[in-house]
Motif scaffolding. Structure first.
Motif, PDB file in Angstrom:
ATOM      1  N   GLY A  26      -0.417   0.962   2.427  1.00 29.60           N
ATOM      2  CA  GLY A  26      -0.638   1.126   0.999  1.00 29.60           C
ATOM      3  C   GLY A  26       0.574   0.808   0.158  1.00 29.60           C
ATOM      4  N   PHE A  27       1.682   0.414   0.802  1.00 29.22           N
ATOM      5  CA  PHE A  27       2.923   0.112   0.096  1.00 29.22           C
ATOM      6  C   PHE A  27       3.473  -1.233   0.564  1.00 29.22           C
ATOM      7  N   GLY A  28       4.198  -1.897  -0.331  1.00 25.61           N
ATOM      8  CA  GLY A  28       4.917  -3.096   0.042  1.00 25.61           C
ATOM      9  C   GLY A  28       4.031  -4.152   0.653  1.00 25.61           C
ATOM     10  N   ARG A  29       4.473  -4.679   1.802  1.00 22.77           N
ATOM     11  CA  ARG A  29       3.765  -5.776   2.463  1.00 22.77           C
ATOM     12  C   ARG A  29       2.862  -5.315   3.603  1.00 22.77           C
ATOM     13  N   SER A  30       2.801  -4.014   3.843  1.00 29.06           N
ATOM     14  CA  SER A  30       1.842  -3.517   4.833  1.00 29.06           C
ATOM     15  C   SER A  30       0.437  -3.556   4.251  1.00 29.06           C
ATOM     16  N   ALA A  31      -0.533  -3.456   5.139  1.00 27.16           N
ATOM     17  CA  ALA A  31      -1.931  -3.460   4.702  1.00 27.16           C
ATOM     18  C   ALA A  31      -2.199  -2.293   3.764  1.00 27.16           C
ATOM     19  N   ALA A  32      -3.161  -2.486   2.890  1.00 29.71           N
ATOM     20  CA  ALA A  32      -3.574  -1.438   1.955  1.00 29.71           C
ATOM     21  C   ALA A  32      -5.089  -1.331   1.986  1.00 29.71           C
ATOM     22  N   PRO A  33      -5.639  -0.803   3.088  1.00 35.71           N
ATOM     23  CA  PRO A  33      -7.096  -0.669   3.144  1.00 35.71           C
ATOM     24  C   PRO A  33      -7.597   0.213   2.011  1.00 35.71           C
ATOM     25  N   PRO A  34      -8.786  -0.054   1.491  1.00 39.02           N
ATOM     26  CA  PRO A  34      -9.322   0.754   0.387  1.00 39.02           C
ATOM     27  C   PRO A  34      -9.422   2.227   0.772  1.00 39.02           C
ATOM     28  N   ALA A  35      -9.309   3.082  -0.233  1.00 36.64           N
ATOM     29  CA  ALA A  35      -9.319   4.522   0.008  1.00 36.64           C
ATOM     30  C   ALA A  35     -10.636   5.006   0.586  1.00 36.64           C
ATOM     31  N   ASP A  36     -11.724   4.251   0.378  1.00 34.76           N
ATOM     32  CA  ASP A  36     -12.998   4.677   0.964  1.00 34.76           C
ATOM     33  C   ASP A  36     -13.160   4.174   2.394  1.00 34.76           C
ATOM     34  N   GLU A  37     -12.166   3.425   2.894  1.00 37.25           N
ATOM     35  CA  GLU A  37     -12.209   2.954   4.277  1.00 37.25           C
ATOM     36  C   GLU A  37     -11.107   3.574   5.142  1.00 37.25           C
ATOM     37  N   PHE A  38     -10.096   4.132   4.500  1.00 33.64           N
ATOM     38  CA  PHE A  38      -8.985   4.757   5.225  1.00 33.64           C
ATOM     39  C   PHE A  38      -8.631   6.041   4.501  1.00 33.64           C
ATOM     40  N   ALA A  39      -8.569   7.132   5.239  1.00 36.34           N
ATOM     41  CA  ALA A  39      -8.268   8.439   4.643  1.00 36.34           C
ATOM     42  C   ALA A  39      -6.751   8.589   4.508  1.00 36.34           C
ATOM     43  N   TYR A  40      -6.241   8.275   3.326  1.00 36.79           N
ATOM     44  CA  TYR A  40      -4.798   8.341   3.106  1.00 36.79           C
ATOM     45  C   TYR A  40      -4.333   9.793   3.068  1.00 36.79           C
ATOM     46  N   SER A  41      -3.388  10.086   3.934  1.00 38.07           N
ATOM     47  CA  SER A  41      -2.776  11.410   3.991  1.00 38.07           C
ATOM     48  C   SER A  41      -1.420  11.241   4.650  1.00 38.07           C
ATOM     49  N   PHE A  42      -0.587  12.257   4.542  1.00 36.14           N
ATOM     50  CA  PHE A  42       0.715  12.172   5.196  1.00 36.14           C
ATOM     51  C   PHE A  42       0.574  12.276   6.709  1.00 36.14           C
ATOM     52  N   ASP A  43      -0.451  12.970   7.175  1.00 35.18           N
ATOM     53  CA  ASP A  43      -0.730  12.963   8.611  1.00 35.18           C
ATOM     54  C   ASP A  43      -1.049  11.543   9.084  1.00 35.18           C
ATOM     55  N   ALA A  44      -1.882  10.827   8.325  1.00 35.79           N
ATOM     56  CA  ALA A  44      -2.284   9.479   8.719  1.00 35.79           C
ATOM     57  C   ALA A  44      -1.106   8.510   8.684  1.00 35.79           C
ATOM     58  N   LEU A  45      -0.279   8.599   7.650  1.00 35.88           N
ATOM     59  CA  LEU A  45       0.876   7.707   7.564  1.00 35.88           C
ATOM     60  C   LEU A  45       1.868   7.998   8.690  1.00 35.88           C
ATOM     61  N   ALA A  46       2.020   9.268   9.044  1.00 35.12           N
ATOM     62  CA  ALA A  46       2.901   9.615  10.154  1.00 35.12           C
ATOM     63  C   ALA A  46       2.353   9.075  11.470  1.00 35.12           C
ATOM     64  N   GLU A  47       1.042   9.114  11.625  1.00 38.14           N
ATOM     65  CA  GLU A  47       0.435   8.589  12.851  1.00 38.14           C
ATOM     66  C   GLU A  47       0.701   7.101  12.998  1.00 38.14           C
ATOM     67  N   VAL A  48       0.587   6.355  11.908  1.00 39.66           N
ATOM     68  CA  VAL A  48       0.860   4.913  11.955  1.00 39.66           C
ATOM     69  C   VAL A  48       2.327   4.672  12.306  1.00 39.66           C
ATOM     70  N   THR A  49       3.233   5.430  11.678  1.00 40.16           N
ATOM     71  CA  THR A  49       4.658   5.270  11.965  1.00 40.16           C
ATOM     72  C   THR A  49       4.966   5.628  13.410  1.00 40.16           C
ATOM     73  N   GLU A  50       4.370   6.694  13.886  1.00 40.48           N
ATOM     74  CA  GLU A  50       4.556   7.123  15.267  1.00 40.48           C
ATOM     75  C   GLU A  50       4.153   6.015  16.238  1.00 40.48           C
ATOM     76  N   GLU A  51       3.020   5.379  15.989  1.00 42.34           N
ATOM     77  CA  GLU A  51       2.546   4.315  16.865  1.00 42.34           C
ATOM     78  C   GLU A  51       3.436   3.086  16.767  1.00 42.34           C
TER      79      GLU A  51
END
Length: 298
Positions: free
Chosen positions: A62-87
């Motif tokens: 959702g920021f910069g040059r990373s993908a920004a899937p629509p909010a109705d397709e991806f549940a934006y939360s700090f848990d979700a962003l941490a999961e992506v970073t972790e992976e």
């Protein structure tokens, strides 16, 4: 000249952009940006660190040059962003790393530390909050109101935060020498978050910020248990996270280093790059002098 690589990879089905520099076998430092910017905020810091550290700085979804899937397709939360970073860090085989956290990068970094306490070698918090004392009430009251009761009236107040003037204020408020701050910073941030659909993304994250303070007791226990080396280098004039948030780290970390920078604001790197870089290099050299390289063998 330090070579900074600009890379893309697929993480959990999403395209993630990150900047990478420095020797692959050097101690790793992960830089986590805040709202409303991207890893671009580290464009000058990365070369200042990469002669002796392996530096990785991703753009959150959702920021910069990373993908920004629509909010109705991806549940934006700090848990979700941490999961992506972790992976992402798992893909890069970064098993041990220091964290630099700023603004939104802090709740993402705290989740990484709680999930992998033995992975984090040191923490640099640059106006990255971890204590209730850090919240400046006048700034946060509309956020808490929206989280508690999301409706058109509470949403309207937060939509103001998406304006170019509000973003400009984040960069300039409290900065003693505002002419040091490149106007392209807030112009680029505003352009990127004004893309179609990103208003809903940002509103979802504003609302989800209320999940972060309840995490603090666990985080403080992590601090007390691990005594992880921590440097809080903080713009003393920040109207979002006040200097009491920096001082609070000393409640749980006996050797926490707190450096308040007069004339510095929320985006301290824009006006006090050398101050931050010099403090980081000295701190990390000491904290990591006995630590293993950040990347696991192939």
């Amino acid at each position: 000249m330090v070579e900074v690589r600009h890379r893309y990879t697929s993480v959990l089905g999403h395209r993630v952009f990150y900047r990478e520099a420095g020797p692959a076998d050097a101690p790793a430092v992960v830089l986590l940006h805040g709202y409303p910017t991207s890893s671009r905020m580290f464009r000058h810091l990365i070369p200042a660190l990469a002669d002796r550290f392996h530096v990785v700085a991703p753009d959150h979804l959702g920021f910069g040059r990373s993908a920004a899937p629509p909010a109705d397709e991806f549940a934006y939360s700090f848990d979700a962003l941490a999961e992506v970073t972790e992976e992402l860090l798992a893909q890069l085989r970064l098993e041990r790393y220091a964290l630099y956290v700023q603004d939104y990068g802090a709740p993402i970094g705290w989740r990484l530390a709680l999930r992998h306490p033995h992975a984090v070698t040191a923490i640099v918090s640059q106006n990255g909050n971890a204590y209730d004392e850090g919240f400046v009430p006048d700034f946060w009251a509309p956020v808490w109101a929206y989280a508690q009761s999301p409706d058109p009236s509470t949403e309207a107040a937060l939509r103001e935060a998406l304006s170019e003037e509000a973003i400009r204020r984040q960069y300039l408020h409290g900065v003693a020498e505002p002419e040091l701050v490149d106007p392209d910073t807030w112009a680029a941030d505003h352009r990127e978050i004004s893309r179609p659909g990103l208003d809903r993304v940002q509103l979802d994250l504003f609302r989800d910020y209320a999940t972060n303070p309840p995490l603090y007791p666990r985080l403080h226990e992590y601090f007390r248990t691990t005594q992880v080396p921590l440097l809080a280098v903080w713009g003393a004039e920040d109207e979002i996270f006040g200097p009491d948030g920096a001082r609070a780290f000393t409640k749980d970390l006996e050797d926490a280093q707190v450096r308040l920078v007069p004339g510095g604001g929320h985006f301290l790197l824009e006006s006090h790059l050398d101050t931050v870089a010099d403090a980081m290099r000295a701190f990390l050299d000491e904290a990591l002098r006995r630590d293993a390289p950040g990347r696991a063998p192939a």
